[in-house]
Design an enzyme around this catalytic site. Sequence first.
Site, PDB file in Angstrom:
ATOM      1  N   GLU A   1      37.380  46.117  46.090  1.00 16.73           N
ATOM      2  CA  GLU A   1      36.363  47.070  45.642  1.00 16.73           C
ATOM      3  C   GLU A   1      35.489  47.580  46.781  1.00 16.73           C
ATOM      4  OE1 GLU A   1      38.011  45.140  42.203  1.00 16.73           O
ATOM      5  OE2 GLU A   1      37.124  44.287  44.026  1.00 16.73           O
TER       6      GLU A   1
ATOM      7  N   GLN B   1      38.251  48.698  37.455  1.00 10.74           N
ATOM      8  CA  GLN B   1      38.877  48.261  36.214  1.00 10.74           C
ATOM      9  C   GLN B   1      37.846  47.731  35.230  1.00 10.74           C
ATOM     10  OE1 GLN B   1      42.093  45.545  37.119  1.00 10.74           O
ATOM     11  NE2 GLN B   1      43.537  47.255  37.321  1.00 10.74           N
TER      12      GLN B   1
ATOM     13  N   PHE C   1      33.428  43.953  38.371  1.00 11.12           N
ATOM     14  CA  PHE C   1      34.009  43.884  39.705  1.00 11.12           C
ATOM     15  C   PHE C   1      33.285  44.774  40.707  1.00 11.12           C
ATOM     16  CE2 PHE C   1      38.204  43.194  37.229  1.00 11.12           C
ATOM     17  CZ  PHE C   1      37.797  41.910  36.881  1.00 11.12           C
TER      18      PHE C   1
ATOM     19  N   HIS D   1      34.562  39.961  32.345  1.00 10.46           N
ATOM     20  CA  HIS D   1      34.946  41.320  31.992  1.00 10.46           C
ATOM     21  C   HIS D   1      34.008  41.912  30.943  1.00 10.46           C
ATOM     22  CE1 HIS D   1      38.603  39.219  33.340  1.00 10.46           C
ATOM     23  NE2 HIS D   1      39.011  40.386  33.796  1.00 10.46           N
TER      24      HIS D   1
END
Length: 347
Positions: free
Chosen positions: A83, A105, A109, A150
């Site tokens: 990233e 994504q 992240f 996430h």
Amino acid sequence: MATTQVDAGAAGHGAEPRGKRSEDGQATYLIAIAEALWEEMERDERVYMLGEDIGAYGGAFKVTEGFIEHFGSDRVMDTPIAEETIVGTAIGSAMEGLRPVAEFQYADFMTSGFDEITTTLARYHYRSGVPLPVVLRAPSGGGVRASNFHSTNPEPWYAHQPGLKVVCPAFPSDAKGLLKSAIRDDNPVVFIEDKLDFRIKGLVPADEYTLPIGVADVKREGADVTLVATSSMVRVCLDAAELLDAEGISAEVVDPRTLSPLDGETLVRSAEKTGRAIVVDEGHRSYGVTAELAAVIAERAFYHLDAPVRRLGAMDVPVPFSPPLEDETVPTPETVAAAAVELCGQT
């Protein structure tokens, strides 16, 4: 970076993203995002995309499916899982006159590129006067059973950093209009897309249109209490407003749409009208979005308020993997409605 012109017919795709609107003209949030990206890449050859798996795979949520066949691999660039490199590449290419749209994504992240985002991206235009038209797209939020790697809501980290615009639309039409504006902006924009909004549908203008960054929207008129909500919590508050109707309470629902710059005037005007306000956000309650929005209302509408401003946010714990525990951590229509009833003195 040279642009590659690919014949859409030869690639097996028409001059439009693969996602389709329904027969009544409605589009999902994801399709609205795809349309905005496609139209801006068609309009301006300086616009390109980069990110993990956005090319051949079509993106983690299939937003960019079909893009690489139409625009070519030099405008739809697959990157390593790095990233910091993604952000650095976007910054460098923007300095050279391109208009990159970088996809993460998951918003979680983005922290791997935090130094590039906050130290370089946010400050370079201020330090040099050179425009830096970079858009960072990232899906945020929980509710999809993806645990704490996430499911975060990092919006306050970036809204706290001068030099970054932070956009968090809740509906398909807002998502398309604001993303197009973000891509055309000469300043860096962090564009947050709540995963719980991805499958919702709404009418999205098919003609060319943009929405101004920094303008809130009143999603529902009301007279007794203002519900200020962000991202997926806007729909939670709209559902809460329906519950409150049964209690004889008229709730107004305000969606800021952008956190930085913030349209404080609309928030304050609504709170002055109703005399009560609740701020609802999916992120953690402490030191988060609710604190800033509540402070704006409390400071500027103080003499019009009949009760203290309330805040509802996620519990200050990592997002649990257990579905029942995850559901307990964030506001629901029922908890918002209960808070409004209490605030209105009808306990």
